[in-house]
Design an enzyme around this catalytic site. Structure first.
Site, PDB file in Angstrom:
ATOM      1  N   ASP A 132     -16.392  25.577   8.359  1.00  0.00           N
ATOM      2  CA  ASP A 132     -16.544  25.575   9.813  1.00  0.00           C
ATOM      3  C   ASP A 132     -18.024  25.736  10.116  1.00  0.00           C
ATOM      4  O   ASP A 132     -18.588  26.818   9.997  1.00  0.00           O
ATOM      5  CB  ASP A 132     -15.729  26.721  10.414  1.00  0.00           C
ATOM      6  CG  ASP A 132     -15.901  26.849  11.919  1.00  0.00           C
ATOM      7  OD1 ASP A 132     -16.724  26.114  12.509  1.00  0.00           O
ATOM      8  OD2 ASP A 132     -15.223  27.712  12.521  1.00  0.00           O
ATOM      9  N   LYS A 138     -22.412  22.735  21.205  1.00  0.00           N
ATOM     10  CA  LYS A 138     -23.244  23.830  20.719  1.00  0.00           C
ATOM     11  C   LYS A 138     -24.594  23.331  20.196  1.00  0.00           C
ATOM     12  O   LYS A 138     -25.439  24.122  19.777  1.00  0.00           O
ATOM     13  CB  LYS A 138     -22.509  24.600  19.626  1.00  0.00           C
ATOM     14  CG  LYS A 138     -21.206  25.241  20.083  1.00  0.00           C
ATOM     15  CD  LYS A 138     -20.544  26.039  18.965  1.00  0.00           C
ATOM     16  CE  LYS A 138     -19.126  26.452  19.317  1.00  0.00           C
ATOM     17  NZ  LYS A 138     -19.059  27.407  20.439  1.00  0.00           N
ATOM     18  N   CYS A 172     -12.833  35.269  19.988  1.00  0.00           N
ATOM     19  CA  CYS A 172     -11.873  34.506  19.190  1.00  0.00           C
ATOM     20  C   CYS A 172     -11.969  34.888  17.713  1.00  0.00           C
ATOM     21  O   CYS A 172     -11.920  34.027  16.815  1.00  0.00           O
ATOM     22  CB  CYS A 172     -12.072  33.001  19.365  1.00  0.00           C
ATOM     23  SG  CYS A 172     -11.670  32.406  21.008  1.00  0.00           S
ATOM     24  N   GLN A 216     -21.260  27.136  14.178  1.00  0.00           N
ATOM     25  CA  GLN A 216     -22.394  28.006  14.476  1.00  0.00           C
ATOM     26  C   GLN A 216     -23.586  27.740  13.564  1.00  0.00           C
ATOM     27  O   GLN A 216     -24.646  28.351  13.732  1.00  0.00           O
ATOM     28  CB  GLN A 216     -21.970  29.473  14.344  1.00  0.00           C
ATOM     29  CG  GLN A 216     -20.872  29.900  15.293  1.00  0.00           C
ATOM     30  CD  GLN A 216     -21.305  29.885  16.742  1.00  0.00           C
ATOM     31  OE1 GLN A 216     -22.479  30.076  17.067  1.00  0.00           O
ATOM     32  NE2 GLN A 216     -20.370  29.648  17.646  1.00  0.00           N
ATOM     33  N   HIS A 231     -13.202  32.347  12.907  1.00  0.00           N
ATOM     34  CA  HIS A 231     -12.801  32.075  14.284  1.00  0.00           C
ATOM     35  C   HIS A 231     -11.306  31.748  14.287  1.00  0.00           C
ATOM     36  O   HIS A 231     -10.755  31.251  13.299  1.00  0.00           O
ATOM     37  CB  HIS A 231     -13.614  30.886  14.807  1.00  0.00           C
ATOM     38  CG  HIS A 231     -13.497  30.620  16.268  1.00  0.00           C
ATOM     39  ND1 HIS A 231     -12.405  29.973  16.817  1.00  0.00           N
ATOM     40  CD2 HIS A 231     -14.337  30.884  17.302  1.00  0.00           C
ATOM     41  CE1 HIS A 231     -12.583  29.848  18.120  1.00  0.00           C
ATOM     42  NE2 HIS A 231     -13.746  30.392  18.448  1.00  0.00           N
TER      43      HIS A 231
END
Length: 405
Positions: free
Chosen positions: A199, A225, A363, A202, A122
């Protein structure tokens, strides 16, 4: 027993109609919806316990402080951190990565050093490092993917050298859905003496994450999220790194003593939390994590994976369908294009049919460039999505395709 209809009752927004049709919300990779218990918690906090945290001696301040710090311990428990002092509250994944890029970068990176990233990152895990390049003459090295959307691990290993100082990798791709082998990647990096930032934006909504088992040096994610409020995120960092890093911002809350001759900084985690925190949001996030655990993250993941398999199979029957990301290890995302139909046109027409999806480059422009495309349509699932919605989504895509044939 996983009762999706019962779960849907917790999300009033799902009863909305869009263009006269029932809302089918498939943009969960961008933001999940928020259950009533979390919204109620926010309202209750403002009505009953709204006072600035830390240092206040009055009852409301002490109650707000207790709730804020209890939320930190709740996050610690949810991700398996060794100490609550390793949990830093931020405004989101993006700020968490910027914090590391600024503080870790200024302390440990020098001219000639290198950072390894992947092509599927991202922008939030690319641009902060490019900004660091303006202050340090560092180099970014990039791991490619294969035709299925899996990282080339052999290339990853070949990128290490005596100048490598950090690895940044997405746990799950927000475009491809690929679940990267971060445990193995971290182990290899550590064997070379290199720390790793993961990261997890997700991943945390769909996978059970234990940062100690992964042995991640830094792990970042966002509340919005994971059925929580917007504007709240988490930086987990190993204490040895956080202790050695300078503050990211200055102000109240993060100090021990201030004098015009100099300032000493507070202990972890407060050293990295300048100013008044969103103490309403942090405690609401804890409520969201309680909600997830009440349903069962493993049950949520199994439900989402079934929807993913079912919908993918049905979409593949459509002539001209191209699905990007076909890894055997994949989470709750389908990115696709249909030959002859621009992704924006598909998304706009799906919206007229009541289906909310995300369109564009998500992104992740470097990934799009590597795929030879400008963008995709992305459908992403959550606990409250149903098989009937999946069927309606596929039918809506087919209807749009018929409009262009």
């Amino acid at each position: 027993m996983f009762d999706v209809e019962k779960i849907r009752e917790d999300f009033p927004i799902l009863s909305r109609e869009i263009s006269g049709r029932p809302l089918i919300y498939l943009d969960n990779g961008a933001t999940s919806q928020t259950p009533k218990c979390v919204v109620d918690h926010i309202a209750d906090t403002y009505y009953r316990v709204n006072a600035n945290v830390h240092r206040g001696v009055h009852t409301l301040s002490q109650e707000a402080t207790d709730a804020h710090e209890a939320a930190r311990r709740r996050v610690q428990q949810f991700i398996g951190a060794g100490s609550s002092s390793e949990v830093i509250f931020t405004r989101g994944t993006t700020e968490a990565i910027n914090l590391v890029a600024s503080s870790f970068g200024d302390e440990f990176l020098h001219d000639g050093d290198e950072i390894i990233l992947t092509v599927m990152e991202h922008h939030a895990n690319i641009v902060p490092w490019q900004l660091l390049q303006r202050r340090r003459n560092i180099k970014l090295r990039v791991v490619p993917i294969d035709e299925r959307g899996d990282l080339n691990v052999d290339t990853y290993k070949s990128l290490f050298n005596g100048h490598t100082r950090l690895v940044g990798v997405a746990h799950v791709s927000n475009v491809l859905g690929t679940i990267n082998p971060v445990r193995e990647m971290i182990a290899y990096a550590h064997a070379q003496g290199v720390p790793v930032l993961v990261d997890g934006a997700q991943a945390v909504p769909h996978l059970r994450v234990n940062v100690q088992e992964l042995d991640a040096d830094f792990y970042v994610f966002s509340a919005h999220k994971v059925y929580g409020p917007t504007g709240i995120g988490v930086l987990y960092g190993k204490e040895k790194w956080l202790d050695a890093m300078p503050p990211y911002q200055g102000g109240g809350e993060m100090i021990a003593h201030v004098d015009f001759s100099g300032t000493t900084f507070g202990e972890l985690p407060f050293k990295f939390e300048a100013g008044t925190p969103d103490y309403v949001g942090t405690s609401a996030f804890a409520t969201a994590l309680d909600y997830v655990d009440h349903i069962g993250l493993e049950s949520i993941a199994a439900h989402e994976n079934e929807l993913l398999r079912y919908t993918t199979d049905r979409l593949q029957d459509i002539e001209g369908m191209r699905i990007f990301g076909t890894s055997e290890h994949k989470s709750s995302v389908i990115s696709f294009l249909v030959d002859g139909i621009h992704h924006y046109d598909m998304g706009m027409l799906l919206d007229k049919l009541g289906v909310a999806v995300r369109t564009g480059h998500h992104c992740a422009q470097p990934l799009m460039t590597s795929l030879g495309i400008e963008g995709t349509v992305r459908a992403s699932f959550a606990a409250y999505n149903t098989k009937a919605e999946a069927e309606a989504f596929v039918a809506a895509v087919k209807r749009v395709v018929q409009m262009f044939r």
